[in-house]
Design a protein around this motif. Structure first.
Motif, PDB file in Angstrom:
ATOM      1  N   GLY A   2       0.752  -1.258  -0.217  1.00 46.04           N
ATOM      2  CA  GLY A   2       0.039  -0.181  -0.148  1.00 46.04           C
ATOM      3  C   GLY A   2       0.747   1.378   0.251  1.00 46.04           C
ATOM      4  O   GLY A   2       1.714   1.160   0.144  1.00 46.04           O
ATOM      5  N   ILE A   3       0.116   2.453   0.069  1.00 41.86           N
ATOM      6  CA  ILE A   3       1.087   4.128  -0.049  1.00 41.86           C
ATOM      7  C   ILE A   3      -0.057   4.597   0.737  1.00 41.86           C
ATOM      8  O   ILE A   3      -1.109   4.428   1.300  1.00 41.86           O
ATOM      9  CB  ILE A   3       0.845   4.521  -1.459  1.00 41.86           C
ATOM     10  CG1 ILE A   3      -0.660   4.650  -2.180  1.00 41.86           C
ATOM     11  CG2 ILE A   3       1.767   3.311  -2.171  1.00 41.86           C
ATOM     12  CD1 ILE A   3      -0.615   5.184  -3.404  1.00 41.86           C
ATOM     13  N   ASN A  10      -5.421  15.592   8.527  1.00 46.14           N
ATOM     14  CA  ASN A  10      -4.427  15.846   8.652  1.00 46.14           C
ATOM     15  C   ASN A  10      -4.083  15.642   7.017  1.00 46.14           C
ATOM     16  O   ASN A  10      -2.690  15.667   7.017  1.00 46.14           O
ATOM     17  CB  ASN A  10      -3.872  14.667   9.416  1.00 46.14           C
ATOM     18  CG  ASN A  10      -4.334  14.561  11.216  1.00 46.14           C
ATOM     19  OD1 ASN A  10      -3.784  15.936  11.838  1.00 46.14           O
ATOM     20  ND2 ASN A  10      -4.786  13.277  11.157  1.00 46.14           N
ATOM     21  N   GLY A  11      -4.405  16.182   5.929  1.00 48.15           N
ATOM     22  CA  GLY A  11      -3.888  15.836   4.958  1.00 48.15           C
ATOM     23  C   GLY A  11      -3.868  14.424   4.310  1.00 48.15           C
ATOM     24  O   GLY A  11      -2.975  14.469   3.170  1.00 48.15           O
ATOM     25  N   VAL A  12      -4.083  13.613   5.049  1.00 51.64           N
ATOM     26  CA  VAL A  12      -3.241  12.078   4.684  1.00 51.64           C
ATOM     27  C   VAL A  12      -5.029  10.692   4.261  1.00 51.64           C
ATOM     28  O   VAL A  12      -6.011  11.326   4.550  1.00 51.64           O
ATOM     29  CB  VAL A  12      -3.523  11.006   5.936  1.00 51.64           C
ATOM     30  CG1 VAL A  12      -3.033   9.876   5.817  1.00 51.64           C
ATOM     31  CG2 VAL A  12      -1.961  12.152   6.542  1.00 51.64           C
ATOM     32  N   ALA A  13      -4.111   9.844   3.087  1.00 53.99           N
ATOM     33  CA  ALA A  13      -5.332   9.580   2.830  1.00 53.99           C
ATOM     34  C   ALA A  13      -4.656   8.133   2.450  1.00 53.99           C
ATOM     35  O   ALA A  13      -3.487   8.281   2.334  1.00 53.99           O
ATOM     36  CB  ALA A  13      -6.042   9.671   1.234  1.00 53.99           C
ATOM     37  N   HIS A  14      -5.409   7.071   1.968  1.00 55.21           N
ATOM     38  CA  HIS A  14      -4.066   5.408   1.488  1.00 55.21           C
ATOM     39  C   HIS A  14      -5.025   4.421   0.979  1.00 55.21           C
ATOM     40  O   HIS A  14      -6.150   4.631   0.873  1.00 55.21           O
ATOM     41  CB  HIS A  14      -3.690   4.886   2.839  1.00 55.21           C
ATOM     42  CG  HIS A  14      -4.645   4.932   3.786  1.00 55.21           C
ATOM     43  ND1 HIS A  14      -5.317   4.990   5.633  1.00 55.21           N
ATOM     44  CD2 HIS A  14      -5.557   3.559   3.701  1.00 55.21           C
ATOM     45  CE1 HIS A  14      -5.770   4.683   5.543  1.00 55.21           C
ATOM     46  NE2 HIS A  14      -6.537   3.222   5.175  1.00 55.21           N
ATOM     47  N   PHE A  15      -4.412   4.260  -0.307  1.00 58.16           N
ATOM     48  CA  PHE A  15      -4.640   2.794  -0.996  1.00 58.16           C
ATOM     49  C   PHE A  15      -3.444   1.304  -0.322  1.00 58.16           C
ATOM     50  O   PHE A  15      -2.847   1.719  -0.573  1.00 58.16           O
ATOM     51  CB  PHE A  15      -4.564   3.314  -2.494  1.00 58.16           C
ATOM     52  CG  PHE A  15      -5.001   4.334  -2.749  1.00 58.16           C
ATOM     53  CD1 PHE A  15      -6.605   3.532  -3.776  1.00 58.16           C
ATOM     54  CD2 PHE A  15      -4.746   5.529  -2.885  1.00 58.16           C
ATOM     55  CE1 PHE A  15      -7.114   5.148  -4.135  1.00 58.16           C
ATOM     56  CE2 PHE A  15      -5.163   6.424  -3.747  1.00 58.16           C
ATOM     57  CZ  PHE A  15      -6.286   6.060  -4.207  1.00 58.16           C
TER      58      PHE A  15
END
Length: 504
Positions: free
Chosen positions: A339-340, A392-397
């Motif tokens: 993932g990222i 917090n400006g974060v997202a993930h795949f």
């Protein structure tokens, strides 16, 4: 008795194993301290035993019931013997006046022929009949009834013999992922993964009591309903799909601890046997295939292997239960996923984290530019996978395939993906940022999901453009108009003054 696959048995190959010492052998002599008493009840009892190590059996039988058998010998039921009476004058020739009998050992591993009318005095040839579960059957032997006792001074009227041998080992088991001989694979969280359980087919598969494979599905995988397929495979690797009446399937559920069970039916056992015979160093096999999907539980072990094994349960045609054999831990196949993490920030001030940005992800740059074939949402594969940055400006795949088939999760290669911004964030004044014009390449590997490896993506604020009409704020227009009027008034006054001076 623990019956594991015995490597010593496998090494026997085509070497003939002499078992002459395992079966009482005698000459057709009646010489003792006198002729036998013909009125004494006579019998011949065959005691059949199986052993794992035949070297423990080294003592020749005496024909007495008290003969001692090795401690590791186990009674063997279901073994047939042909008993033939030989001529008194020539024990190499069959006495055709006596009907040949075929008898089978019972639950205690023994069988008896008794009764003087049924068992006339003489010499009998005892021959073990072929059974596909037996590795090497005992050698034929001649038995005299009655038999001279060990001291040579009397007769044994109830003769006992104790033939022994080894049974064939149970089936072996192995397991692969995606294709035979592959132990590693990688998968997106939305992709199906094929598993292949391979078991060898014993020679007695057609008549064995039980042939069942169980597979406890890892909690990070979801079984695909109805995906089981069973193939019989001969020693030339020809695969034949078996029909559903050849096996029963119990699919994984919470109630059965996520256990997949596949059992051959009686019809399926006979069908599987069509792949026999086994050849030297080559075994006919059974391939059980099914599919799973990597689920969201895998997010807790990104970059790590998700192993899955299987177990074979086998009872041979002699009703001998073998210890279940499982794929060893170091040979279990695995699938892995990665993932990222994305971090969205203001281009002028990276300390400003941008919430509400949306992204999609694609496997190729060409697809990303055309906005087609996006990776599908793990929870709903009918829609594209789209994530949104948090406060917090974060997202993930999380749950992306990386590396290549056959590569270990820890050492696999990396895989590139492309993300596309589909919704720009807005600033504190409610003004939108500029969306990214081009797809951004990101790389997934065994460590890309770690917090320290977040991918920072900057957004530029939307520029202020010139006003293009509308009611808007007209103050500047009013000021300009007033200035123009003032200038015009001043000009008029100057002209009048100039005319007046000329008239004077």
């Amino acid at each position: 008795m623990n019956l594991k696959n015995n490597q010593w048995i496998k090494k026997l190959g085509g070497i003939a194993l002499s078992l002459a010492v395992l079966c009482t052998s005698c000459t057709p002599t009646f010489a003792a301290t006198g002729s036998p008493d013909t009125s004494m009840e006579r019998s011949l009892t065959i005691h059949k035993y199986r052993m794992e190590d035949m070297s423990h059996s080294t003592t020749e039988g005496t024909g007495q019931q008290t003969d001692v058998v090795p401690a590791d010998a186990v009674p063997l039921p279901g073994i047939a013997f042909k008993v033939t009476k030989m001529q008194d004058t020539d024990n190499t020739k069959v006495d055709t006046t006596w009907n040949i009998q075929t008898v089978t050992t019972g639950a205690d591993g023994s069988v008896t022929i008794s009764g003087n009318s049924n068992l006339p005095m003489g010499v009998y040839k005892v021959e073990e009949q072929t059974n596909p579960a037996v590795a090497v059957k005992a050698d034929p032997c001649l038995v005299s009834v009655p038999l001279t006792n060990p001291a040579g001074d009397g007769w044994i009227y109830n003769v006992h013999i104790f033939p022994k041998n080894q049974i064939k080992p149970g089936p072996d088991i192995d397991k692969f992922v995606t294709e035979l001989e592959k132990k590693h694979d990688t998968s997106d969280i939305s992709q199906s993964v094929k598993w292949i359980v391979e078991t060898t087919l014993p020679d007695d598969v057609a008549t064995c009591k039980n042939y069942t494979v169980t597979d406890v599905i890892d909690t990070r995988l979801d079984y695909v309903t109805g995906s089981v397929k069973v193939y019989r495979v001969d020693t030339n690797k020809n695969r034949v799909l078996m029909t559903p009446d050849g096996y029963t399937v119990t699919e994984p559920s919470t109630a059965n601890s996520r256990t997949l069970t596949v059992s051959l039916t009686d019809a399926g056992k006979k069908t599987a046997a069509k792949s026999l015979p086994n050849a030297k160093d080559k075994k006919a096999t059974l391939n059980i295939e099914f599919n799973t999907l990597v689920n969201k539980n895998a997010e807790s072990s990104l970059g790590k292997p998700i192993p899955n094994g299987a177990t074979i349960h086998y009872t041979n045609n002699l009703d001998i239960f073998f210890e279940p054999q499982s794929v060893p831990d170091d040979k279990k196949p695995e699938v892995h996923t990665g993932g990222i993490n994305l971090l969205k920030v203001d281009a002028d001030d990276n300390a400003v984290k941008l919430q509400g940005t949306k992204f999609k992800i694609y496997r190729t740059e060409a697809d990303a530019k055309k906005n087609i074939n996006a990776v599908k949402d793990p929870a709903n594969k009918a829609i594209d996978w789209e994530v949104t940055t948090d406060a917090n400006g974060v997202a993930h795949f999380w749950g992306l395939a990386y590396g290549q088939k056959g590569q270990d999760a820890y050492y696999g290669d990396s895989t590139n993906y492309w993300i596309v911004e589909t919704q720009a964030p807005v600033d504190a004044n409610g003004k939108p940022y500029n969306m990214l014009k081009y797809p951004v390449k990101v790389t997934v590997n065994s460590n890309s999901h770690n917090e320290a490896n977040k991918i920072m993506i900057e957004n530029i604020k939307h520029y202020d453009l010139p006003y293009t009409g509308g009611m808007g704020d007209r103050t500047p227009l009013y000021i300009g108009a007033a200035l123009i009027l003032l200038a015009g008034g001043a000009a008029v006054m100057l002209i009048r003054r100039h005319r007046q001076e000329k008239q004077r």
